[in-house]
Enzyme design. Structure first.
Site, short mmCIF file in Angstrom:
data_model
loop_
_atom_site.label_atom_id
_atom_site.label_comp_id
_atom_site.label_asym_id
_atom_site.label_seq_id
_atom_site.Cartn_x
_atom_site.Cartn_y
_atom_site.Cartn_z
N SER A 238 78.13 57.55 13.83
CA SER A 238 79.25 57.62 14.77
C SER A 238 79.71 59.06 14.89
O SER A 238 79.29 59.93 14.13
CB SER A 238 80.40 56.78 14.25
N LYS A 239 80.58 59.29 15.82
CA LYS A 239 81.13 60.63 16.05
C LYS A 239 81.71 61.19 14.74
O LYS A 239 81.47 62.32 14.37
CB LYS A 239 82.22 60.51 17.12
N ARG A 240 82.46 60.34 14.03
CA ARG A 240 83.12 60.79 12.82
C ARG A 240 82.11 61.25 11.76
O ARG A 240 82.33 62.16 10.99
CB ARG A 240 83.98 59.65 12.28
#
Ligand code: GLU
Length: 466
Positions: A238-240
């Site tokens: 994910s982006k995180r």
């Protein structure tokens, strides 16, 4: 030496370069370099609606930043005639047909198949009809294979797929607009690609590509599908967890060597006992056989650790130049006294996690320290008169010192500190110079600040205590 090794990275310019594709690029680059072969950059921009030249530029800038120079460059949008010619060949052979079904019709068919627990493979009544392209449909490949489609993956071993589950797949919107699987097969053959090294998410495309190769009479490259890059919870990245563009890492102060090292470890395992290496060593030691099958977890802590290690290994002059970009507020001061800047960099080098943390890590160099008097007290135990006495002794010894280096400062103070207690003496000295609870050691600070500034800061600390 195998000189016919040709690898490629084939990004679609529909977004920035992320870790997954950058890792594929790295492995392809390294494999080609290892065998003295060629590494190809092929921009897959057949999707004209989503492809953008600015993304292509970003992808190139990111590859250049990583040091992954390509030997040949192609853009699919400039190769339409080639695909057209091959589409006509397939068409003339009766190996493809025009399927006029709309997306809604195909969706309804899939829903009915799912209801009936039948495989989601389009059964086209126009398979044998002699129709040309018209309207909204697509050209499909007429898949007549029986049994299994088999290939040997260099990482995963034999992979088998039932031909009837592959079905008749789409290959072009019209003669001038090939779709992904078709263009890839023509290009891989045309460019003499020897090894297709790409993400595991493409495994389902490989059987389709094999069928097309066979139908067109092309040879088969070797395949190696790299394990997925996973987030910390082992789900899709994910982006995180790092689904960040490579150029953003650059802006955040990561060095390319750290990213190369980090990405190599996303799937590959060195035989030796160190996890820290540079591109040259990777090229020397890399083996596709040492790439694992299991998903590789993206661990930002590992990246941070590697970044620290690579910053520590860096040549100071080079580091000083790179760091200037991250402290624009001090560019005048740097230009005025480059020698001082180099000393500051040398002192901070050991402690930097990212280049971007330079400003915060070296506030002591630019601002007169501002601190509470209590901070001068070692573990809060030393009283002010004792602190003032130590600082006065330090001032005396240092004002006599002519040769100013961290080791000469240390040598001048060592006997006194040993006699009086190292913490009691060196703690207030360090706080006097940095004003901070955590900072580089006092000798390095004194060296970077220079004699005059060191003595001025000691004087200031003495006035704090008296
Ligand atoms: N354009 C495809 C992608 O970006 C290339 C896949 C391949 O390497 O064949 O995923």
């Amino acid at each position: 030496m195998q000189n016919n090794i040709r690898t490629r990275i084939a990004p679609s310019p529909t977004g920035a370069l992320h870790v997954g594709t950058a890792r594929s690029a790295l492995f392809n680059f390294v494999y080609a370099r290892k065998f003295g072969g060629a590494f190809i950059l092929r921009i897959e921009d057949t999707d004209t609606l989503r492809s953008r030249r600015e993304y292509e530029n970003e992808i190139k800038a990111a590859l250049e930043w990583l040091g992954l120079a390509w030997d040949e460059f192609y853009r699919q949008s400039e190769r339409t005639e080639l695909y057209e010619r091959q589409l006509h060949r397939l068409h003339d052979d009766g190996a493809m047909y025009w399927c006029p079904h709309t997306i809604e019709e195909l969706g309804a068919e899939r829903a009915a198949q799912s209801e009936a627990k039948a495989p989601p493979v389009h059964q086209c009544e126009f398979r044998d009809a002699e129709r040309g392209a018209d309207g909204d449909g697509v050209f499909r490949f007429k898949n007549t294979a029986d049994g299994d489609i088999v290939f040997d993956d260099l990482i995963r071993g034999e992979i088998r797929t039932r031909a009837d589950l592959v079905g008749d797949f789409s290959i072009a919107k019209d003669f001038k607009t090939p779709l992904y699987n078709f263009a890839v097969v023509v290009d891989d053959a045309e460019m003499n690609v020897s090894h297709v090294i790409r993400g595991e998410d493409h495994i389902s495309n490989t059987p389709k590509q094999l069928l097309l190769q066979q139908a067109l009479g092309f040879g088969r490259p070797a395949y190696a599908h790299l394990p997925l890059v996973l987030g910390r919870d082992r789900s899709k990245l994910s982006k995180r967890d790092g689904e960040t563009s490579l150029l953003e890492y650059k802006e955040q102060g990561y060095v390319p060597e750290a990213l190369v090292n980090f990405m190599a470890l996303l799937g590959w395992h060195p035989a030796g006992d160190t996890d820290v290496f540079e591109l040259d060593a990777l090229i020397r030691d890399f083996e596709l056989e040492r790439v694992g099958k299991a998903g590789a977890v993206f661990d930002i802590e590992k990246l941070n650790w590697l970044n620290r290690e690579h910053i520590r290994m860096r040549d100071v002059e080079k580091l000083a130049r790179e760091l200037e970009f991250f402290v624009p507020q001090w560019s005048d001061a740097i230009a005025a006294d480059p020698e001082r800047w180099r000393k500051i960099v040398e002192t901070a080098q050991e402690r930097l996690t990212t280049l971007a943390s330079m400003g915060e890590q070296t506030r002591w160099a630019w601002e007169t320290p501002d601190y509470d008097t209590e901070l001068l007290s070692w573990k809060g135990q030393e009283e002010r008169p004792a602190i003032a006495r130590h600082l006065t002794a330090i001032r005396e010894k240092l004002s006599l010192l002519e040769d100013w280096s961290s080791s000469s400062v240390e040598a001048a103070l060592r006997p006194y500190a040993d006699a009086e207690g190292r913490g009691a003496v060196l703690w207030p000295f360090r706080v006097a110079l940095s004003g901070e609870k955590n900072s580089p050691g006092p000798f390095e600070l004194a060296y970077a600040l220079g004699k005059d500034e060191t003595l001025a800061r000691i004087n200031h600390a003495i006035t704090h205590c008296t």
